[in-house]
Scaffold this motif. Structure first.
Motif, PDB file in Angstrom:
ATOM      1  N   GLY A   1     -24.120  -6.408 -35.117  1.00  0.00           N
ATOM      2  CA  GLY A   1     -25.311  -7.017 -35.698  1.00  0.00           C
ATOM      3  C   GLY A   1     -25.033  -8.318 -36.428  1.00  0.00           C
ATOM      4  N   ASP A   2     -23.768  -8.595 -36.766  1.00  0.00           N
ATOM      5  CA  ASP A   2     -23.424  -9.842 -37.460  1.00  0.00           C
ATOM      6  C   ASP A   2     -22.914 -10.908 -36.493  1.00  0.00           C
ATOM      7  N   CYS A   3     -21.816 -10.611 -35.813  1.00  0.00           N
ATOM      8  CA  CYS A   3     -21.163 -11.636 -34.991  1.00  0.00           C
ATOM      9  C   CYS A   3     -21.547 -11.566 -33.517  1.00  0.00           C
ATOM     10  N   GLY A   4     -22.223 -10.489 -33.089  1.00  0.00           N
ATOM     11  CA  GLY A   4     -22.666 -10.393 -31.698  1.00  0.00           C
ATOM     12  C   GLY A   4     -21.598  -9.935 -30.722  1.00  0.00           C
ATOM     13  N   THR A   5     -20.439  -9.575 -31.196  1.00  0.00           N
ATOM     14  CA  THR A   5     -19.348  -9.109 -30.352  1.00  0.00           C
ATOM     15  C   THR A   5     -19.666  -7.733 -29.778  1.00  0.00           C
ATOM     16  N   ASP A   6     -19.298  -7.508 -28.519  1.00  0.00           N
ATOM     17  CA  ASP A   6     -19.413  -6.173 -27.937  1.00  0.00           C
ATOM     18  C   ASP A   6     -18.334  -5.288 -28.546  1.00  0.00           C
ATOM     19  N   CYS A   7     -18.710  -4.065 -28.912  1.00  0.00           N
ATOM     20  CA  CYS A   7     -17.758  -3.137 -29.519  1.00  0.00           C
ATOM     21  C   CYS A   7     -18.114  -1.714 -29.126  1.00  0.00           C
ATOM     22  N   GLN A   8     -17.279  -0.774 -29.510  1.00  0.00           N
ATOM     23  CA  GLN A   8     -17.551   0.635 -29.275  1.00  0.00           C
ATOM     24  C   GLN A   8     -17.548   1.370 -30.604  1.00  0.00           C
ATOM     25  N   VAL A   9     -18.476   2.319 -30.717  1.00  0.00           N
ATOM     26  CA  VAL A   9     -18.609   3.097 -31.951  1.00  0.00           C
ATOM     27  C   VAL A   9     -18.640   4.586 -31.598  1.00  0.00           C
ATOM     28  N   PRO A  10     -18.213   5.462 -32.524  1.00  0.00           N
ATOM     29  CA  PRO A  10     -18.142   6.905 -32.240  1.00  0.00           C
ATOM     30  C   PRO A  10     -19.461   7.643 -32.464  1.00  0.00           C
ATOM     31  N   PHE A  11     -20.597   6.944 -32.357  1.00  0.00           N
ATOM     32  CA  PHE A  11     -21.911   7.570 -32.518  1.00  0.00           C
ATOM     33  C   PHE A  11     -22.897   6.832 -31.625  1.00  0.00           C
ATOM     34  N   GLN A  12     -24.010   7.471 -31.345  1.00  0.00           N
ATOM     35  CA  GLN A  12     -25.042   6.846 -30.519  1.00  0.00           C
ATOM     36  C   GLN A  12     -25.824   5.868 -31.395  1.00  0.00           C
ATOM     37  N   PRO A  13     -25.736   4.562 -31.124  1.00  0.00           N
ATOM     38  CA  PRO A  13     -26.464   3.592 -31.951  1.00  0.00           C
ATOM     39  C   PRO A  13     -27.968   3.789 -31.831  1.00  0.00           C
ATOM     40  N   LYS A  14     -28.670   3.523 -32.924  1.00  0.00           N
ATOM     41  CA  LYS A  14     -30.132   3.595 -32.945  1.00  0.00           C
ATOM     42  C   LYS A  14     -30.669   2.178 -32.850  1.00  0.00           C
ATOM     43  N   GLU A  15     -31.801   2.034 -32.213  1.00  0.00           N
ATOM     44  CA  GLU A  15     -32.398   0.708 -32.011  1.00  0.00           C
ATOM     45  C   GLU A  15     -32.811   0.043 -33.326  1.00  0.00           C
ATOM     46  N   ASP A  16     -33.215   0.853 -34.319  1.00  0.00           N
ATOM     47  CA  ASP A  16     -33.736   0.288 -35.568  1.00  0.00           C
ATOM     48  C   ASP A  16     -32.666   0.030 -36.626  1.00  0.00           C
ATOM     49  N   ARG A  17     -31.391   0.306 -36.313  1.00  0.00           N
ATOM     50  CA  ARG A  17     -30.327   0.091 -37.301  1.00  0.00           C
ATOM     51  C   ARG A  17     -29.212  -0.736 -36.689  1.00  0.00           C
ATOM     52  N   PRO A  18     -28.718  -1.736 -37.436  1.00  0.00           N
ATOM     53  CA  PRO A  18     -27.640  -2.565 -36.891  1.00  0.00           C
ATOM     54  C   PRO A  18     -26.319  -1.796 -36.851  1.00  0.00           C
ATOM     55  N   VAL A  19     -25.470  -2.197 -35.920  1.00  0.00           N
ATOM     56  CA  VAL A  19     -24.126  -1.659 -35.782  1.00  0.00           C
ATOM     57  C   VAL A  19     -23.175  -2.822 -35.987  1.00  0.00           C
ATOM     58  N   TYR A  20     -22.033  -2.572 -36.612  1.00  0.00           N
ATOM     59  CA  TYR A  20     -21.090  -3.643 -36.899  1.00  0.00           C
ATOM     60  C   TYR A  20     -19.738  -3.344 -36.272  1.00  0.00           C
ATOM     61  N   CYS A  21     -19.069  -4.399 -35.807  1.00  0.00           N
ATOM     62  CA  CYS A  21     -17.707  -4.243 -35.291  1.00  0.00           C
ATOM     63  C   CYS A  21     -16.785  -3.933 -36.469  1.00  0.00           C
ATOM     64  N   ARG A  22     -15.558  -3.590 -36.174  1.00  0.00           N
ATOM     65  CA  ARG A  22     -14.596  -3.195 -37.211  1.00  0.00           C
ATOM     66  C   ARG A  22     -14.431  -4.265 -38.283  1.00  0.00           C
ATOM     67  N   GLU A  23     -14.355  -5.531 -37.872  1.00  0.00           N
ATOM     68  CA  GLU A  23     -14.143  -6.615 -38.839  1.00  0.00           C
ATOM     69  C   GLU A  23     -15.380  -6.829 -39.720  1.00  0.00           C
ATOM     70  N   CYS A  24     -16.570  -6.854 -39.112  1.00  0.00           N
ATOM     71  CA  CYS A  24     -17.796  -7.095 -39.882  1.00  0.00           C
ATOM     72  C   CYS A  24     -18.179  -5.896 -40.742  1.00  0.00           C
ATOM     73  N   PHE A  25     -17.768  -4.695 -40.332  1.00  0.00           N
ATOM     74  CA  PHE A  25     -18.107  -3.496 -41.101  1.00  0.00           C
ATOM     75  C   PHE A  25     -17.558  -3.579 -42.525  1.00  0.00           C
ATOM     76  N   GLN A  26     -16.423  -4.233 -42.707  1.00  0.00           N
ATOM     77  CA  GLN A  26     -15.825  -4.369 -44.036  1.00  0.00           C
ATOM     78  C   GLN A  26     -16.772  -5.069 -45.009  1.00  0.00           C
ATOM     79  N   ASN A  27     -17.635  -5.964 -44.484  1.00  0.00           N
ATOM     80  CA  ASN A  27     -18.596  -6.672 -45.342  1.00  0.00           C
ATOM     81  C   ASN A  27     -19.832  -5.834 -45.666  1.00  0.00           C
ATOM     82  N   HIS A  28     -19.987  -4.696 -44.993  1.00  0.00           N
ATOM     83  CA  HIS A  28     -21.180  -3.873 -45.162  1.00  0.00           C
ATOM     84  C   HIS A  28     -20.876  -2.481 -45.695  1.00  0.00           C
TER      85      HIS A  28
END
Length: 105
Positions: free
Chosen positions: A16-43
């Motif tokens: 949701g921040d940098c637009g990079t494709d990534c993989q997460v261990p949960f099914q993302p929801k359309e109404d909530r942003p997902v962050y890559c490993r690097e951007c997650f540190q800021n959130h």
């Protein structure tokens, strides 16, 4: 039952921040942003103010109030010196100054 990170099902997502494709261990929801490993540190959520036993930090009864304590004049039951204590002394119980209190712990 053992837990192994490699066994987890991963899901494709876009950060949701940098637009990079990534993989997460949960099914993302359309109404909530997902962050890559690097951007997650800021959130990351702020750490809770809890001690290691689940209670609040700051002593046995929670966080201590920052207001100054009301002090009461007293006379030490051992040495007889005048002192101040953070509670209303009772007539039927002795009160000890800081030095003499160590002998009664």
């Amino acid at each position: 039952m053992s837990y192994n990170r490699e066994d987890r099902e991963m899901h494709d997502a876009k950060c949701g921040d940098c637009g990079t494709d990534c993989q997460v261990p949960f099914q993302p929801k359309e109404d909530r942003p997902v962050y890559c490993r690097e951007c997650f540190q800021n959130h990351k959520p702020a750490p809770r103010n809890r001690d290691r036993f689940g209670g609040r930090q700051g002593g046995r009864f929670g966080r201590r109030d920052d207001r100054p304590r009301e002090m009461h004049d007293a006379k030490c039951g051992d040495c007889g010196n005048d002192c101040q204590v953070p509670f209303q002394p009772k007539e039927d119980r002795p009160v000890y100054c800081r030095d003499c209190f160590q002998n009664h712990r």
